[in-house]
Write a protein that holds these residues in place. Structure first.
Motif, short mmCIF file in Angstrom:
data_model
loop_
_atom_site.label_atom_id
_atom_site.label_comp_id
_atom_site.label_asym_id
_atom_site.label_seq_id
_atom_site.Cartn_x
_atom_site.Cartn_y
_atom_site.Cartn_z
N ARG A 126 -9.86 16.90 -9.31
CA ARG A 126 -9.89 15.49 -8.91
C ARG A 126 -8.48 14.97 -8.65
N ALA A 127 -7.54 15.36 -9.49
CA ALA A 127 -6.15 14.91 -9.32
C ALA A 127 -5.59 15.40 -7.99
N ARG A 128 -5.89 16.66 -7.65
CA ARG A 128 -5.39 17.19 -6.38
C ARG A 128 -6.04 16.46 -5.19
N ALA A 129 -7.32 16.13 -5.32
CA ALA A 129 -7.99 15.40 -4.25
C ALA A 129 -7.38 14.01 -4.08
N GLU A 130 -7.11 13.32 -5.20
CA GLU A 130 -6.49 12.00 -5.11
C GLU A 130 -5.07 12.10 -4.57
N LEU A 131 -4.36 13.17 -4.92
CA LEU A 131 -3.02 13.38 -4.38
C LEU A 131 -3.06 13.51 -2.86
N GLU A 132 -4.02 14.27 -2.36
CA GLU A 132 -4.15 14.42 -0.91
C GLU A 132 -4.44 13.08 -0.25
N ARG A 133 -5.32 12.29 -0.89
CA ARG A 133 -5.61 10.96 -0.33
C ARG A 133 -4.36 10.09 -0.32
N ALA A 134 -3.60 10.12 -1.42
CA ALA A 134 -2.39 9.29 -1.51
C ALA A 134 -1.37 9.70 -0.47
N GLU A 135 -1.21 11.01 -0.26
CA GLU A 135 -0.26 11.48 0.74
C GLU A 135 -0.70 11.06 2.15
N GLU A 136 -2.00 11.09 2.40
CA GLU A 136 -2.50 10.64 3.70
C GLU A 136 -2.25 9.14 3.87
N LYS A 137 -2.43 8.36 2.79
CA LYS A 137 -2.14 6.93 2.87
C LYS A 137 -0.66 6.68 3.15
N GLN A 138 0.22 7.51 2.56
CA GLN A 138 1.64 7.39 2.87
C GLN A 138 1.89 7.51 4.37
N ARG A 139 1.30 8.53 4.96
CA ARG A 139 1.51 8.77 6.39
C ARG A 139 0.96 7.63 7.23
N ALA A 166 0.83 -1.21 0.00
CA ALA A 166 0.00 0.00 0.00
C ALA A 166 0.86 1.25 0.00
N LYS A 167 1.94 1.24 0.77
CA LYS A 167 2.83 2.41 0.81
C LYS A 167 3.52 2.61 -0.54
N ASN A 168 3.98 1.51 -1.13
CA ASN A 168 4.62 1.63 -2.45
C ASN A 168 3.63 2.16 -3.48
N ASN A 169 2.38 1.67 -3.39
CA ASN A 169 1.35 2.19 -4.29
C ASN A 169 1.18 3.69 -4.11
N SER A 170 1.13 4.12 -2.85
CA SER A 170 0.94 5.55 -2.57
C SER A 170 2.14 6.37 -3.04
N ASP A 171 3.36 5.84 -2.81
CA ASP A 171 4.56 6.56 -3.26
C ASP A 171 4.53 6.77 -4.77
N LYS A 172 4.22 5.68 -5.49
CA LYS A 172 4.18 5.80 -6.95
C LYS A 172 3.03 6.72 -7.39
N LEU A 173 1.92 6.58 -6.70
CA LEU A 173 0.75 7.37 -7.07
C LEU A 173 1.00 8.86 -6.86
N LEU A 204 -7.15 8.80 -13.71
CA LEU A 204 -7.74 9.23 -12.44
C LEU A 204 -8.59 8.12 -11.83
N ALA A 205 -9.32 7.39 -12.69
CA ALA A 205 -10.11 6.27 -12.18
C ALA A 205 -9.20 5.21 -11.57
N ARG A 206 -8.08 4.98 -12.25
CA ARG A 206 -7.10 4.02 -11.74
C ARG A 206 -6.53 4.50 -10.39
N ALA A 207 -6.21 5.80 -10.33
CA ALA A 207 -5.68 6.37 -9.09
C ALA A 207 -6.69 6.23 -7.96
N SER A 208 -7.97 6.50 -8.25
CA SER A 208 -9.00 6.38 -7.24
C SER A 208 -9.13 4.93 -6.77
N ALA A 209 -9.03 3.98 -7.73
CA ALA A 209 -9.13 2.57 -7.36
C ALA A 209 -7.97 2.15 -6.46
N VAL A 210 -6.75 2.62 -6.80
CA VAL A 210 -5.59 2.29 -5.97
C VAL A 210 -5.75 2.89 -4.58
#
Length: 725
Positions: A177-190, A120-127, A250-256
């Motif tokens: 949407r991209a910025r929203a997914e970025l915020e989600r991914a950064e939160e998943k990193q943490r 999950a962390k690697n996914n978030s890092d790449k995302l 973006l759909a892929r990013a949301s799914a990840v």
């Protein structure tokens, strides 16, 4: 038999693993009772038995293996016989074996969980990297589509214009949407970092226990990580294929993000549920709470921390009904709420929240948990924002070595802490020391994260600002001239950081002594800020503010007052009456009244403002002290130097305590105090004060600093002083 050979050899599983070419965990499993392979038996006998006994021991072991693979047929059970001698030892052995199996199962589950979290962390890092690049591309795409639309506007309306407008609207929505997914991914990193630290500790403890019990794991969960299904390729014709591709990504990013969110939520729940493996009565409830948490974080990151606080308050009430008070979800929500409190301009409340949270984290997670470092970092930032930069510097001085020890010198948290340490140093009145710290940090950021990374550019930006604050605006202008093209290339012309750099460039141009050019730069910038961020965005409002106050320098205070009177209601509507920016605009409006010859009106406005500053930010906040300084100066200009001197006598101790004796604000207050003393008719006392002040200015600021020269000029007979920087 094999266990006996290992025990007789005195070798550990780690040593044997290298000799038999089988992992330590696999070796432990075979020794715990699983039928080993023939190759393993041969290798183990060779590693543990003397050469003269190897052949015999190997034959015995292979014979036992054959019996285990082909057991004798079961016979009719007989009545139980009396236990033979030594049966107690057999019971103990069976219990020990059961403990081995239990420990092995727990270790296997911990390894699986850690592998899931790592994935999950690697996914978030790449995302995060993908989304940062996508946002940059979308910035450019929006700019190109705006140009295309503007060109089509000059032509008669048609399908091309409608198509361009549709694509532009779609690109803008995709960027959001991209910025929203970025915020989600950064939160998943943490979240993943927190879980990874907990699981690593658990794995180490279980591995040590298993080593003592001579048991282990049989497989690596890293070999069977789940993979998301590929998106099907679209086969229909599209008028906007680029937009379609972006939607697919973006759909892929949301799914990840969704998959990682499910994984992290489940692992967190398992780690905090003593009945591991028990199905919860209402699993949807936790998902719903997690979604609400992510929504609150997104609201905060979108620029509405006040609404985020309300969301976190509701969420914490529900969390506390369903979870233990020390549950990581509750601690995370409390942390995000404290950050939101700082962002709404309430740093003192945030400090209290961080202090409480820090104690709970230390008690439940240990002093070196990564989240504790993050809380200490946010706490130190809030202390600085509350107007105590010297205390903030002291906190960062203690925090940086801990970050280096726990996370490493090149960890983003370590670099970020060094950056904010330098910022605090500048605000504490040490711009030269801040410049030195930033000049050490820029190469490290460049090496670790790259020349075009946002944090590298941000550090170069702060360096240019500190150079300006160290009374070298000419060099600052040159640094900004080099930085703006790099920001534009890396992030796009309308990225907030690019626009902020253009703003600070205009500030430096003004301080060089060219306010006309600064006004021209600001008048180009305001429409860009408005279009990119909206009319009520803080950066848009702040640029309008600086444009207004610069009008005073070109000799048009009436225009400045008019602009500020338009701006203050917008500040109040967008940020509230007690926001620091609202109060600052009111301060400048009051001071501008002096420039149009109305000091009485200025005094009345300042006497309304100072209680609001004191209530909102505190009596020691730099902005409160600045307003009191302006009030004391204005009272003198209105013809009451004795009252002015009394006000400065009250102010200077506050200034010295809050900012330090060598801070420029303190030195200015002492100078204006001496001017007031002279205007009361006590010239001798004024000369004494100025003669005490000059060595302090020379030591703290340098002999050629504008303020040092100003004090010299005044002491030399009231000559016209150089303009304040």
């Amino acid at each position: 038999m094999l266990r006996q050979q290992v025990d007789s050899s005195g070798k550990s599983l780690a040593v044997l693993g290298g000799e038999v070419l089988v992992s330590k965990a696999q070796t432990g499993v075979y020794l715990a009772g699983k039928v080993p392979t023939e190759a393993f038996i041969v290798a183990l006998i060779k590693a543990t038995v003397r050469p003269e006994l190897r052949e015999r021991r190997q034959e015995e072991a292979l014979a036992l293996r054959e019996q285990a693979l082909r057991p004798a047929p079961r016979t009719t059970p007989r009545a139980p016989a009396a236990p033979p001698p030594g049966a107690g030892y057999a019971v103990e052995l069976a219990a020990a074996h059961a403990r081995q199996i239990e420990t092995y199962d727990r270790l296997a589950r911990a390894l699986e969980q850690r592998a899931e979290v790592e994935r999950a962390k690697n996914n978030s890092d790449k995302l995060v990297m993908v989304l940062l690049n996508m946002i940059h591309q979308l910035d450019r795409r929006v700019t190109d589509l705006v140009k295309e639309r503007d060109q089509l506007l000059a032509r008669p309306a048609g399908e091309e214009l409608e198509s361009a407008e549709r694509r532009l609207a779609r690109a803008e929505e995709q960027e959001q949407r991209a910025r929203a997914e970025l915020e989600r991914a950064e939160e998943k990193q943490r979240q993943a970092e927190v879980l990874e630290a907990r699981l690593t500790d658990q794995v180490l403890r279980l591995a040590d226990e298993l080593d003592r019990l001579r048991a282990g794991d049989t497989s690596s969960p890293l070999e069977t990580l789940p993979v998301l299904a590929d998106e099907p390729e679209a086969s229909h014709f599209s008028a906007d294929p680029v937009g379609d591709d972006i939607d697919a990504v973006l759909a892929r990013a949301s799914a990840v993000n969704d998959e990682d969110n499910t994984t992290l939520t489940r692992v967190t729940s398992e780690l905090n549920d003593p009945a591991e493996g028990v199905v919860q009565d209402n699993p949807e409830g936790l998902d719903s709470l997690e979604d609400r948490y992510n929504h609150a974080v997104n609201v905060r990151e979108a620029g509405d921390p006040k609404q985020a606080i309300a969301l976190f308050d509701e969420l914490l009430a529900d969390y506390n009904r369903t979870l233990d008070p020390d549950h990581p979800n509750i601690l995370n929500a409390r942390y995000s709420r404290a950050v939101s409190m700082a962002e709404v301009g309430e740093p003192k409340q945030a400090i209290t929240l961080f202090d409480e949270l820090l104690a709970d984290y230390k008690r439940t997670q240990g002093p070196d948990h990564p989240s504790i470092l993050d809380i200490r970092y946010s706490h130190a930032v809030s202390v600085r924002e509350a107007g105590y930069p010297q205390h903030s510097v002291a906190l960062f001085d203690r925090l940086i070595p801990d970050y280096r020890r726990v996370q490493g010198p090149d960890h983003p948290g370590t670099l970020k802490t060094r950056y904010n340490h330098a910022v605090g140093m500048a605000e504490a009145g040490g711009p030269k020391r801040a410049i030195a710290l930033l000049e050490e940090l820029i190469p490290d950021y460049t090496r670790v994260q790259g020349a075009d990374h946002l944090h590298t550019l941000q550090t170069r930006y702060r360096h240019a600002v500190s150079v300006r604050e160290a009374a070298n605006p000419e060099r600052s202008v040159a640094l900004f001239d080099g930085l703006i093209p790099d920001y534009t290339r890396a992030l796009g012309p309308e990225h907030p950081s690019t626009l902020n750099t253009r703003y600070s460039h205009a500030v430096s141009v003004r301080q060089v002594g060219d306010p006309e050019r600064a006004i021209a730069l600001l008048e180009e910038l305001i429409p860009d800020y408005t279009r990119a961020l909206g009319p009520d965005h803080p950066s848009t409002l702040n640029t309008r503010y600086y444009h207004a106050v610069t009008m005073v320098e070109v000799g048009d205070p009436e225009r400045a007052i008019a602009l500020l009177e338009e701006l203050i209601p917008d500040y109040i509507r967008a940020q509230g009456p007690d926001h620091p920016s609202t109060l600052r605009a009111r301060h400048s409006h009051a001071v501008s009244m002096v420039e149009v010859g109305d000091p009485e009106r200025a005094i009345a406005l300042l006497e309304e403002l100072i209680p609001d500053y004191t209530r909102a930010l505190g009596p020691d906040h730099p902005s409160t002290l600045r307003a009191r300084h302006s009030h004391a100066v204005t009272v003198r200009k209105a013809g009451d130097p004795q009252h002015s001197v009394a006000l400065f006598n009250e102010l200077i101790p506050y200034q010295t305590s809050a900012k330090g004796p060598d801070h420029l604000s303190t030195l200015r207050a002492r100078h204006d105090h001496a001017v007031g003393v002279r205007e009361t008719g006590d010239t001798v006392r004024a000369i004494v004060l100025l003669n005490e002040l000059i060595p302090d200015c020379t030591r703290a600021l340098g002999p050629n600093h504008a303020h040092t020269l100003r004090v010299h000029a005044y002491l030399d007979g009231g000559l016209k002083a150089p303009a304040r920087p």
